[in-house]
Design a protein around this motif. Structure first.
Motif, mmCIF file in Angstrom:
data_model
loop_
_atom_site.group_PDB
_atom_site.id
_atom_site.type_symbol
_atom_site.label_atom_id
_atom_site.label_comp_id
_atom_site.label_asym_id
_atom_site.label_seq_id
_atom_site.Cartn_x
_atom_site.Cartn_y
_atom_site.Cartn_z
ATOM 1 N N ALA A 31 37.760 -1.590 -47.999
ATOM 2 C CA ALA A 31 36.610 -1.461 -48.897
ATOM 3 C C ALA A 31 36.690 -2.429 -50.068
ATOM 4 C CB ALA A 31 36.499 -0.028 -49.411
ATOM 5 N N ARG A 43 35.589 -0.955 -40.432
ATOM 6 C CA ARG A 43 34.194 -1.321 -40.736
ATOM 7 C C ARG A 43 33.232 -0.642 -39.766
ATOM 8 N NH1 ARG A 43 33.800 -4.584 -44.792
ATOM 9 N NH2 ARG A 43 35.411 -6.143 -45.307
ATOM 10 N N MET A 56 32.838 2.829 -40.971
ATOM 11 C CA MET A 56 31.980 2.842 -42.162
ATOM 12 C C MET A 56 30.512 2.784 -41.773
ATOM 13 S SD MET A 56 33.958 0.263 -44.792
ATOM 14 C CE MET A 56 35.425 0.739 -45.692
ATOM 15 N N PRO A 112 31.194 2.139 -50.681
ATOM 16 C CA PRO A 112 32.121 2.371 -51.805
ATOM 17 C C PRO A 112 31.352 2.841 -53.036
ATOM 18 C CG PRO A 112 32.579 0.270 -50.735
ATOM 19 C CD PRO A 112 31.283 0.774 -50.154
#
Length: 335
Positions: A19, A34, A37, A44
């Motif tokens: 991040a 990633r 995410m 973040p």
């Protein structure tokens, strides 16, 4: 972050490294994190990161006169340079130029999530003793006086005017008349000093300044006055917009440009190459101005001491200037 770590099969510390764009994560693991995410919609938390690091990644900009060409171009350049360095910009316009307004603007920015402040105010106000800028945040001043105890970034206004006047004198003009910007403007004052000093260095007459407000209308009014004086053969306008007004006035009074009167502007706005005739002007690099302003502030953020910076200018010669002609040669149609 814990959800991302569980889905990717890694530790929370590894997620934090990815991040924060740390380099100590191998490519395969980084790709897995990633992907997790994206699947979870993780972003973040900027506020939490700022509290942890002490950096908000934000720059405050105090600005006056948003409508002027120079200010809007400088602001655009600062925003572009800040974005390229990963910073956001918090704009704080000053609607009333007085001591309290400037102080209030600075204090409001101080209370917001910014790491430093760029002040883009061209008026003489910053020299007034009543304006106290707190030292709680790093400050860079653009287009202002070098008398303040802060880093200053500015276009080399004086040398730009010198180049313009020298060009006209080299063409054989006996002197150069000046359509100046507002009396309270630092850029206008620097350009006026460059014009005056260049004439003085050559022992030439220094005509009275006709002051304007940066607009084409002001240039037109000054141009109408100058057009009536047949001794006027060269005019330096403090910006391109006023030069446009001067050109119109000369045309209406049937003073041919450049056969009878040469005209030079300042800025090299995009439209200047399409005036009639195309305008000789002084080009200032707003991109360099914005880049140096942001870089100076980032140096100050690291407790550095950035030096004053004068961004160079360049004379762009087009069809609005020519060598002085005899009375017989000047007897031409202006269109």
């Amino acid at each position: 972050m814990a959800d991302v770590a569980a889905l990717a099969g890694v530790s929370g510390q590894t997620v934090s490294r990815v991040a924060n764009n740390r380099t100590n994560v191998d490519a395969t693991t980084r790709a897995k994190v990633r992907a997790a995410m994206r699947e979870l919609g993780y972003r973040p938390n900027g506020a939490a990161r700022a509290l942890r690091s002490g950096e908000f990644r934000g720059i405050g900009v105090i600005v006056f006169e948003l409508s002027t060409f120079g200010t809007t171009r400088a602001l655009d350049a600062i925003a572009t340079a800040a974005t390229e360095r990963g910073y956001s910009v918090n704009l704080m316009p000053v609607l009333d130029i007085n001591q309290r307004a400037v102080n209030d603007a600075f204090n409001r920015l101080s209370a917001q999530a910014v790491d430093g402040v760029i002040i883009l105010i061209e008026a003489y106000l910053l020299d007034e003793a009543g304006v106290q800028l707190p030292h709680s945040l790093p400050v860079v001043i653009v287009d202002s006086s070098a008398h303040y105890d802060y880093p200053v970034v500015d276009t080399d206004q004086f040398d730009g005017a010198r180049q313009a006047v020298q060009h006209l004198l080299d063409l054989g003009h006996h002197t150069v008349h000046h359509v100046g910007g507002p009396r309270t403007s630092y850029p206008a004052a620097h350009r006026r000093r460059g014009w005056e000093q260049t004439l003085a260095n050559h022992g030439r007459p220094i005509p009275p300044v006709l002051y304007g407000d940066w607009t084409a209308r002001a240039g037109y009014e000054a141009g109408c006055t100058l057009a009536k004086d047949r001794a006027v053969t060269a005019i330096f306008a403090a910006n391109d917009q006023m030069a446009l007004g001067v050109l119109r006035a000369l045309h209406e009074h049937r003073r041919a440009v450049p056969a009878q009167v040469s005209v030079v502007g300042f800025d090299d706005m995009e439209e200047s190459a399409h005036f009639w005739p195309p305008l000789t002007t002084v080009r200032q690099s707003f991109a360099d101005l914005g880049r140096h302003s942001v870089e100076s502030l980032l140096i100050a953020l690291k407790d550095g001491d950035p030096p004053p910076i004068a961004v160079p200018t360049e004379l762009v010669i087009r069809a609005s200037t020519a060598a002085v002609r005899s009375a017989e040669e000047q007897d031409v149609e202006p269109y």
